[in-house]
Scaffold this motif. Structure first.
Motif, PDB file in Angstrom:
ATOM      1  N   SER A   1       0.833  -1.213   0.000  1.00 12.45           N
ATOM      2  CA  SER A   1       0.000   0.000   0.000  1.00 12.45           C
ATOM      3  C   SER A   1       0.862   1.256   0.000  1.00 12.45           C
ATOM      4  O   SER A   1       0.488   2.274  -0.595  1.00 12.45           O
ATOM      5  CB  SER A   1      -0.937  -0.007   1.207  1.00 12.45           C
TER       6      SER A   1
ATOM      7  N   ASP B   1      -8.253  -3.969   0.583  1.00 15.77           N
ATOM      8  CA  ASP B   1      -8.584  -3.504   1.941  1.00 15.77           C
ATOM      9  C   ASP B   1      -9.630  -2.393   1.893  1.00 15.77           C
ATOM     10  O   ASP B   1     -10.623  -2.427   2.614  1.00 15.77           O
ATOM     11  CB  ASP B   1      -7.340  -2.950   2.649  1.00 15.77           C
TER      12      ASP B   1
ATOM     13  N   ASP C   1      -3.713  -3.422  -5.448  1.00 16.58           N
ATOM     14  CA  ASP C   1      -3.094  -3.516  -4.125  1.00 16.58           C
ATOM     15  C   ASP C   1      -3.808  -4.595  -3.310  1.00 16.58           C
ATOM     16  O   ASP C   1      -4.805  -4.331  -2.636  1.00 16.58           O
ATOM     17  CB  ASP C   1      -3.171  -2.153  -3.428  1.00 16.58           C
TER      18      ASP C   1
HETATM   19 MG    MG Z   1      -1.934  -2.740   2.339  1.00 14.42          MG
END
Ligand code: MG
Ligand code: ATP
Length: 144
Positions: free
Chosen positions: A25, A40, A80
């Motif tokens: 990230s 996420d 991601d």
């Molecule tokens: Mg992450």
């Protein structure tokens, strides 16, 4: 694309691969936010709790849909997520191929000890258990 990554194709599927805590990230944040699909963040979008593992399948559905729409536009897109499972990577690559977009795999090969250490300061709902991180790290190494 970005001046940050002149070595990459202008429009690609950038598939990050790495265990939790590897720094995916952090690296993803060097691209414009609109280009980053974060599993996420999408868990948060569908469930109000980005640490809610039970929301992973729904978040993955949403990620795939957005990826499809972005690839159809040939827009640079960064995924991601850990992406340590081959089946997950195959699906991502197939979507890019369908629209003639090249894929770049970026293996974030941070040492296991550091991935584990980085779980410590996280809030409880963002902490990934050691055995899971260990398995992800092995799978990352294998994928490499
Ligand atoms: Mg992450
Ligand atoms: N290149 C780096 N140098 C120093 N610290 C870093 C670096 N990359 C990441 N970190 C630190 O490591 C921690 C974990 O990074 P990050 O959240 O990006 O991992 P992640 O791979 O996205 O993990 P997850 O899969 O759990 O989301 C963060 O606190 C971040 O500040």
């Amino acid at each position: 694309m970005s001046q940050m990554h002149p070595q990459l194709p202008e429009n690609a599927l950038v598939m990050l691969i790495g265990a939790s805590g590897a720094g995916k990230s952090t690296l993803a944040s060097t691209w414009p936010a609109s280009q980053v699909l974060s599993l996420d963040a999408l868990r948060g979008t569908v469930s109000d709790d980005l640490g809610n593992q039970a929301a992973t399948a729904d978040a993955a559905d949403v990620l795939k849909l957005i990826l499809e729409r972005r690839m159809a536009r040939r827009l640079n897109t960064v995924v991601d997520a850990t992406n340590v499972e081959e089946a997950v990577r195959v699906e991502l690559v197939m979507t890019a191929k369908k629209y003639g977009v090249p894929t770049v795999a970026v293996v974030v090969s941070t040492p296991l000890s550091l991935c584990l250490q980085r779980q410590g300061p996280r809030p409880a709902n963002r902490r990934v258990p050691d055995d899971v991180v260990r398995r992800q790290h092995e799978a990352m190494t294998f994928s490499h």
